[in-house]
Design an enzyme around this catalytic site. Structure first.
Site, PDB file in Angstrom:
ATOM      1  N   TYR A 224       0.834  -1.204   0.000  1.00 45.18           N
ATOM      2  CA  TYR A 224       0.000   0.000   0.000  1.00 45.18           C
ATOM      3  C   TYR A 224       0.871   1.258   0.000  1.00 45.18           C
ATOM      4  O   TYR A 224       0.656   2.185  -0.791  1.00 45.18           O
ATOM      5  CB  TYR A 224      -0.904  -0.025   1.230  1.00 45.18           C
TER       6      TYR A 224
ATOM      7  N   LYS B  46       1.202   4.470  -2.703  1.00 48.44           N
ATOM      8  CA  LYS B  46       0.904   5.845  -2.300  1.00 48.44           C
ATOM      9  C   LYS B  46       2.112   6.755  -2.496  1.00 48.44           C
ATOM     10  O   LYS B  46       1.963   7.953  -2.761  1.00 48.44           O
ATOM     11  CB  LYS B  46       0.422   5.874  -0.847  1.00 48.44           C
TER      12      LYS B  46
END
Length: 412
Positions: free
Chosen positions: A269, A273
């Site tokens: 993740y 990002k």
């Protein structure tokens, strides 16, 4: 009458007037004005030394950082204690403007969609996977803002993992509108276990970053046309996170094998990002600055919504963390932002920000991010790898001239 009582009455009769003042009043000394020291005689404090001034400034800066960190991440009263100020009510009038939002049917995306429509956006395209979720969102808009506002919202099914389909969606949008003022790259895969798409690419990177690159690249000519014809700033936002700090420290974005490596739910993740921030930096150098001298321009920024109560933080978190996920889904719930508080930095980025290449945190503060997030070299690596993977996995002829963003186009 007793002798003692008679003596007390006699003494009282001979008291002076001042002796009759209540005891509490007699305790306050009466000082004549002549006894007061002249003001010129009162010593003044010397000015702060350079060292003392620097120390106090550092203390204030430290306190401001704490305030901003709290406001950027937590909801309720904490959301409003930062050093910058912007609320959804500050959103300017958007009459005549058109926007596209990925994942605008729920969570933060819905908060953004609702706010833009509330402030008179003329047309909104919501791209998402499930019609039933969109129908619920549309019903809420109609109920709270009126049917006229709801009629301005259009849904197109889009799976950002499928780049060819994403390209078709973008081309359809260009047929349905002659202008595009706002693009919100919001949809994404949350903190979940690793997996590969049908292209053989990590799902986090394929959805959160590369799918949005395909969408943005196809829409870029329309975005630039709008900026040129209106003379205004056209804005794009990428939904990032402070969890970009969870990206592996050795991230280089040099190969498909690297981004397909399973580095754990947080690492997967965080890496995607980080890509959102680097994309904004790259776009600022390769697109925005090259538009200088034009009537208008297109800017892209990344945003951090904070710790928000969404499907990702309440339900999806249990996919990688079946037990420990309860700490996030339940115990932390009282401290989270709601979807509208989480929408604040994105709304600011796509309606107010005039500079690009920033990482904007709630409510409206540009932060530096990690060292990796500030690396132009890493941004170059990322976008070259993005170009290479998209072209190889979809259509070799789709990229012919190198790395500029308007070349990263999957031809339909």
């Amino acid at each position: 009458m007793s002798t003692k009582l008679c003596q007390r009455i006699a003494r009282t009769a001979t008291l002076s007037p001042t002796s009759l003042v209540p005891r509490s009043s007699r305790l306050i000394p009466i000082v004549s004005s002549a006894a007061v020291r002249p003001s010129s005689a009162i010593p003044t404090r010397r000015p702060f030394s350079t060292t003392e001034s620097r120390y106090l400034a550092n203390v204030q800066a430290g306190m401001d950082k704490i305030r901003d960190a709290i406001a950027e991440n937590f909801g309720g009263p904490a959301h409003n204690i930062g050093t910058t100020s912007f609320s959804l009510d500050d959103t300017p009038d958007l009459s005549g403007k058109v926007a596209v939002i990925t994942g605008g049917s729920e969570g933060i995306g819905y908060g953004v969609a609702y706010t833009l429509i509330k402030h008179n956006l003329s047309k909104l395209f919501i791209l998402s996977r499930k019609r039933e979720v969109f129908d619920g969102a549309l019903a809420s808009i109609a109920s709270e803002l009126g049917q006229d506002k709801a009629d301005r919202v259009h849904w197109i099914q889009c799976n950002l993992e499928d780049w060819a389909q994403t390209a078709v969606v973008a081309e359809q949008i260009k047929k349905d509108t002659d202008r595009l003022d706002i693009l919100v790259n919001n949809s994404g895969r949350g903190i979940m276990t690793a997996g590969l798409t049908s292209y053989g690419v990590d799902k986090h990177m394929a959805t959160n970053h590369m799918g949005h690159v395909v969408l943005t690249s196809h829409l870029l000519p329309l975005l630039q046309k709008t900026a040129e014809e209106t003379g205004e700033t056209v804005r794009i936002s990428n939904q990032s996170s402070n969890l970009h700090s969870a990206a592996p420290k050795g991230t280089q974005f040099k190969s498909l094998e690297e981004i397909n490596e399973d580095v754990g739910p947080n690492g997967q993740y965080g890496r995607s990002k980080l890509a959102g921030i680097l994309y904004a930096r790259y776009f600022d150098r390769e697109v925005t600055r090259k538009m200088e001298g034009s009537k208008g321009r297109v800017v892209m920024n990344a945003t951090h919504p904070g710790f928000v109560s969404t499907k990702q933080s309440v339900k999806d978190i249990h996919e990688p963390y079946p037990i420990s996920g309860f700490a996030i889904s339940h115990l932390a719930e009282p401290f989270k932002k709601d979807q509208f508080e989480g929408a604040v930095p994105t709304v600011y980025a796509v309606t107010m920000a005039n500079e690009g290449g920033q990482w904007i945190c709630a409510p409206a503060k540009a932060e530096a991010g990690t060292d990796l997030a500030q690396s132009d070299e890493l941004a170059d690596n990322l976008m070259e790898l993005t170009r290479k993977i998209i072209s190889e996995k979809t259509w070799p002829k789709s990229v012919a001239k190198g790395c500029p963003m308007d070349d990263v186009v999957v031809h339909v």
